[in-house]
Design a protein around this motif. Structure first.
Motif, PDB file in Angstrom:
ATOM      1  N   GLU A 214     -29.259  14.386  -1.381  1.00  0.00           N
ATOM      2  CA  GLU A 214     -28.262  15.501  -1.571  1.00  0.00           C
ATOM      3  C   GLU A 214     -27.190  15.089  -0.461  1.00  0.00           C
ATOM      4  O   GLU A 214     -25.974  15.768  -0.663  1.00  0.00           O
ATOM      5  CB  GLU A 214     -29.377  16.627  -1.169  1.00  0.00           C
ATOM      6  N   ALA A 215     -27.675  14.742   0.740  1.00  0.00           N
ATOM      7  CA  ALA A 215     -26.537  14.630   1.863  1.00  0.00           C
ATOM      8  C   ALA A 215     -25.450  13.341   1.278  1.00  0.00           C
ATOM      9  O   ALA A 215     -24.235  13.616   1.527  1.00  0.00           O
ATOM     10  CB  ALA A 215     -27.197  14.106   3.078  1.00  0.00           C
ATOM     11  N   LEU A 216     -26.123  12.229   0.790  1.00  0.00           N
ATOM     12  CA  LEU A 216     -24.924  11.395   0.236  1.00  0.00           C
ATOM     13  C   LEU A 216     -24.394  11.662  -0.857  1.00  0.00           C
ATOM     14  O   LEU A 216     -23.126  11.416  -1.209  1.00  0.00           O
ATOM     15  CB  LEU A 216     -25.614   9.934  -0.131  1.00  0.00           C
ATOM     16  N   ILE A 217     -24.721  12.565  -1.815  1.00  0.00           N
ATOM     17  CA  ILE A 217     -23.913  13.052  -2.917  1.00  0.00           C
ATOM     18  C   ILE A 217     -22.797  14.046  -2.068  1.00  0.00           C
ATOM     19  O   ILE A 217     -21.641  13.847  -2.472  1.00  0.00           O
ATOM     20  CB  ILE A 217     -24.861  14.036  -3.877  1.00  0.00           C
ATOM     21  N   ARG A 218     -23.075  14.856  -1.181  1.00  0.00           N
ATOM     22  CA  ARG A 218     -22.077  15.604  -0.445  1.00  0.00           C
ATOM     23  C   ARG A 218     -21.077  14.557   0.227  1.00  0.00           C
ATOM     24  O   ARG A 218     -19.724  14.854   0.031  1.00  0.00           O
ATOM     25  CB  ARG A 218     -22.563  16.374   0.772  1.00  0.00           C
ATOM     26  N   TYR A 219     -21.509  13.491   0.854  1.00  0.00           N
ATOM     27  CA  TYR A 219     -20.514  12.637   1.208  1.00  0.00           C
ATOM     28  C   TYR A 219     -19.667  11.870   0.392  1.00  0.00           C
ATOM     29  O   TYR A 219     -18.372  11.739   0.514  1.00  0.00           O
ATOM     30  CB  TYR A 219     -21.419  11.602   1.854  1.00  0.00           C
ATOM     31  N   GLY A 220     -20.185  11.415  -0.772  1.00  0.00           N
ATOM     32  CA  GLY A 220     -19.318  10.834  -1.824  1.00  0.00           C
ATOM     33  C   GLY A 220     -18.296  11.691  -2.705  1.00  0.00           C
ATOM     34  O   GLY A 220     -17.465  11.369  -2.693  1.00  0.00           O
ATOM     35  N   ASP A 221     -18.876  13.305  -2.585  1.00  0.00           N
ATOM     36  CA  ASP A 221     -17.697  14.265  -3.271  1.00  0.00           C
ATOM     37  C   ASP A 221     -16.561  14.172  -2.259  1.00  0.00           C
ATOM     38  O   ASP A 221     -15.449  14.325  -2.721  1.00  0.00           O
ATOM     39  CB  ASP A 221     -18.463  15.487  -3.242  1.00  0.00           C
ATOM     40  N   ALA A 222     -17.162  14.258  -1.050  1.00  0.00           N
ATOM     41  CA  ALA A 222     -16.136  14.570   0.003  1.00  0.00           C
ATOM     42  C   ALA A 222     -14.868  13.247   0.281  1.00  0.00           C
ATOM     43  O   ALA A 222     -13.741  13.128   0.114  1.00  0.00           O
ATOM     44  CB  ALA A 222     -16.464  14.604   1.377  1.00  0.00           C
ATOM     45  N   VAL A 223     -15.622  11.949   0.208  1.00  0.00           N
ATOM     46  CA  VAL A 223     -14.728  10.847   0.245  1.00  0.00           C
ATOM     47  C   VAL A 223     -14.089  10.723  -1.143  1.00  0.00           C
ATOM     48  O   VAL A 223     -13.018  10.141  -0.981  1.00  0.00           O
ATOM     49  CB  VAL A 223     -15.798   9.474   0.204  1.00  0.00           C
ATOM     50  N   GLY A 224     -14.434  11.023  -2.156  1.00  0.00           N
ATOM     51  CA  GLY A 224     -13.774  10.809  -3.503  1.00  0.00           C
ATOM     52  C   GLY A 224     -12.542  11.698  -3.446  1.00  0.00           C
ATOM     53  O   GLY A 224     -11.528  11.220  -3.909  1.00  0.00           O
ATOM     54  N   LEU A 225     -12.901  12.878  -2.888  1.00  0.00           N
ATOM     55  CA  LEU A 225     -11.452  13.862  -2.659  1.00  0.00           C
ATOM     56  C   LEU A 225     -10.386  13.070  -1.659  1.00  0.00           C
ATOM     57  O   LEU A 225      -9.399  13.086  -2.219  1.00  0.00           O
ATOM     58  CB  LEU A 225     -12.066  15.217  -2.200  1.00  0.00           C
ATOM     59  N   ALA A 226     -11.007  12.613  -0.519  1.00  0.00           N
ATOM     60  CA  ALA A 226     -10.005  12.000   0.271  1.00  0.00           C
ATOM     61  C   ALA A 226      -9.232  10.809  -0.489  1.00  0.00           C
ATOM     62  O   ALA A 226      -8.252  10.765  -0.268  1.00  0.00           O
ATOM     63  CB  ALA A 226     -10.997  11.522   1.508  1.00  0.00           C
ATOM     64  N   PHE A 227     -10.101   9.982  -1.066  1.00  0.00           N
ATOM     65  CA  PHE A 227      -9.476   8.955  -1.801  1.00  0.00           C
ATOM     66  C   PHE A 227      -8.299   9.401  -2.651  1.00  0.00           C
ATOM     67  O   PHE A 227      -7.261   8.589  -2.521  1.00  0.00           O
ATOM     68  CB  PHE A 227     -10.545   8.233  -2.623  1.00  0.00           C
ATOM     69  N   GLN A 228      -8.517  10.368  -3.415  1.00  0.00           N
ATOM     70  CA  GLN A 228      -7.431  10.686  -4.186  1.00  0.00           C
ATOM     71  C   GLN A 228      -6.347  11.467  -3.664  1.00  0.00           C
ATOM     72  O   GLN A 228      -5.102  11.026  -4.001  1.00  0.00           O
ATOM     73  CB  GLN A 228      -8.145  11.564  -5.578  1.00  0.00           C
ATOM     74  N   ILE A 229      -6.734  12.117  -2.761  1.00  0.00           N
ATOM     75  CA  ILE A 229      -5.709  12.924  -1.965  1.00  0.00           C
ATOM     76  C   ILE A 229      -4.917  11.630  -1.274  1.00  0.00           C
ATOM     77  O   ILE A 229      -3.333  11.817  -1.411  1.00  0.00           O
ATOM     78  CB  ILE A 229      -6.074  13.661  -0.838  1.00  0.00           C
ATOM     79  N   VAL A 230      -5.049  10.586  -0.780  1.00  0.00           N
ATOM     80  CA  VAL A 230      -4.846   9.583  -0.075  1.00  0.00           C
ATOM     81  C   VAL A 230      -3.750   8.731  -1.151  1.00  0.00           C
ATOM     82  O   VAL A 230      -2.657   8.437  -0.854  1.00  0.00           O
ATOM     83  CB  VAL A 230      -5.549   8.791   0.704  1.00  0.00           C
ATOM     84  N   ASP A 231      -4.534   8.689  -2.360  1.00  0.00           N
ATOM     85  CA  ASP A 231      -3.704   7.967  -3.469  1.00  0.00           C
ATOM     86  C   ASP A 231      -2.340   8.818  -3.795  1.00  0.00           C
ATOM     87  O   ASP A 231      -1.380   8.204  -3.919  1.00  0.00           O
ATOM     88  CB  ASP A 231      -4.559   7.803  -4.642  1.00  0.00           C
ATOM     89  N   ASP A 232      -2.605  10.284  -3.868  1.00  0.00           N
ATOM     90  CA  ASP A 232      -1.298  10.722  -4.043  1.00  0.00           C
ATOM     91  C   ASP A 232      -0.257  10.735  -3.149  1.00  0.00           C
ATOM     92  O   ASP A 232       0.964  10.681  -3.395  1.00  0.00           O
ATOM     93  CB  ASP A 232      -1.612  12.606  -4.183  1.00  0.00           C
ATOM     94  N   LEU A 233      -0.641  10.630  -2.023  1.00  0.00           N
ATOM     95  CA  LEU A 233       0.288  10.631  -0.709  1.00  0.00           C
ATOM     96  C   LEU A 233       1.074   9.306  -0.719  1.00  0.00           C
ATOM     97  O   LEU A 233       2.001   9.090  -0.479  1.00  0.00           O
ATOM     98  CB  LEU A 233      -0.551  10.895   0.642  1.00  0.00           C
ATOM     99  N   LEU A 234       0.003   8.225  -0.931  1.00  0.00           N
ATOM    100  CA  LEU A 234       0.741   6.942  -0.798  1.00  0.00           C
ATOM    101  C   LEU A 234       1.509   6.578  -1.903  1.00  0.00           C
ATOM    102  O   LEU A 234       2.641   5.852  -1.990  1.00  0.00           O
ATOM    103  CB  LEU A 234      -0.576   5.678  -1.107  1.00  0.00           C
ATOM    104  N   ASP A 235       1.513   7.340  -3.050  1.00  0.00           N
ATOM    105  CA  ASP A 235       2.453   6.998  -4.157  1.00  0.00           C
ATOM    106  C   ASP A 235       3.893   7.588  -3.952  1.00  0.00           C
ATOM    107  O   ASP A 235       4.705   7.112  -4.590  1.00  0.00           O
ATOM    108  CB  ASP A 235       2.106   7.727  -5.481  1.00  0.00           C
TER     109      ASP A 235
END
Length: 304
Positions: A214-235
């Motif tokens: 459960e904790a690692l799924i929460r971690y994955g959800d948050a990291v996945g969101l951060a990854f895409q936000i950063v991708d948006d920014l880098l573009d």
């Protein structure tokens, strides 16, 4: 409390990337026989480069719940399957009917090198080969029941309620004004679902308990969101050379992005919030989760 600053993330990434590369070389089909040309196009995109973040997350999540000395060997087919799925998605994303990109990882995209039909089939081949890896009883891995769970997790994350569905919504939303809630759905599906699956699959294969999962799924959800936000920014902030693909394509194609909604500085702050949430999800884990903590920071630092 652990000092992330003392953890050498680059050394860790280099070591783990080599483990993944060795696994991919070991498990991937060779260019031989009647299908050699088809396999060549699959291998081209798979081995043209890449950070291997998803398989590394899988390995790190497994290690965070297991002391087994050979746990990486057990996890490696699942990690390689994740990279096959990710690479297939990039091949298809780059096609003229979708993002129409000429470069990927600093090299010609698959359809530019082999042709559109060949690229479509290379992606199809990698998609299906991922499940061949997960289901092959002759390869290292967990017991059959857990393998079935891994297959189900990956299929859902990659399919119509995950990555493929997110890509559909992304394309359908081009040149349209959409609500922020839809943008979040696109990001959770298109990018976040496979990243969360990477962490979840590592923990499942390493026999993590329900609380850890459960904790690692929460971690994955948050990291996945951060990854895409950063991708948006880098573009909008990085060059084509830095990205290894054409910069500025989101704006050219009228895509909804975090910078389009909030501007650069607010987008950077939201990425930091997502990384902080990822760190909080790991609060009950010991030093074995240090790579996951450092990976979250690494993802955010790409904005700098």
């Amino acid at each position: 409390m652990f000092d992330i600053q003392m953890f050498d993330i680059q050394q860790y990434l280099d070591q783990q990337r080599q483990i993944v590369e060795n696994g991919l070389q070991r498990y991937m089909m060779q260019e031989e026989g009647k299908f050699s040309s088809h396999i060549e196009s699959m291998r081209y995109s798979l081995f043209v480069g890449g950070k291997r973040i998803r398989p590394i997350l899988c390995l790190a999540a497994g290690r965070s719940v297991s002391d087994a000395p050979n746990i990486e060997e057990t996890l490696l087919p699942a990690a390689c399957a994740l990279e096959c799925i990710h690479t297939y998605s990039l091949i298809h994303d780059d096609l003229p009917a979708m993002d129409n990109d000429d470069l990927r990882r600093g090299q010609p995209t698959c359809h530019k090198k082999f042709g559109e039909a060949e690229a479509i089939l290379a992606g199809d081949g990698l998609l299906t080969y991922a499940f061949a890896l997960l289901s092959n009883p002759s390869l290292p891995g967990p017991e059959t029941e857990t393998r079935l769970q891994l297959i189900a997790v990956l299929a859902k994350a990659a399919g119509s309620q995950g990555m493929v569905g997110g890509q559909y919504l992304d394309i359908a939303s081009e040149e349209k004004t959409i609500p922020f809630e839809l943008l979040k759905t696109i990001h959770r599906s298109k990018t976040g679902a496979l990243i969360t699956a990477s962490v979840r699959m590592g923990a499942l294969a390493a026999q993590g308990d329900p609380t850890q999962l459960e904790a690692l799924i929460r971690y994955g959800d948050a990291v996945g969101l951060a990854f895409q936000i950063v991708d948006d920014l880098l573009d909008v902030t990085a060059s084509t050379e830095q990205l290894g693909k054409t910069a500025g394509t989101d704006a050219q194609q009228g895509k909804a992005t975090y910078p389009a909604f909030f501007g650069k500085e607010k987008t950077r702050a939201l990425a930091k919030e997502a990384v902080d949430s990822a760190q909080e999800a790991l609060s009950s884990f010991d030093e074995r989760a240090e790579p996951l903590r450092a990976l979250a920071q690494y993802i955010f630092k790409r904005t700098c």
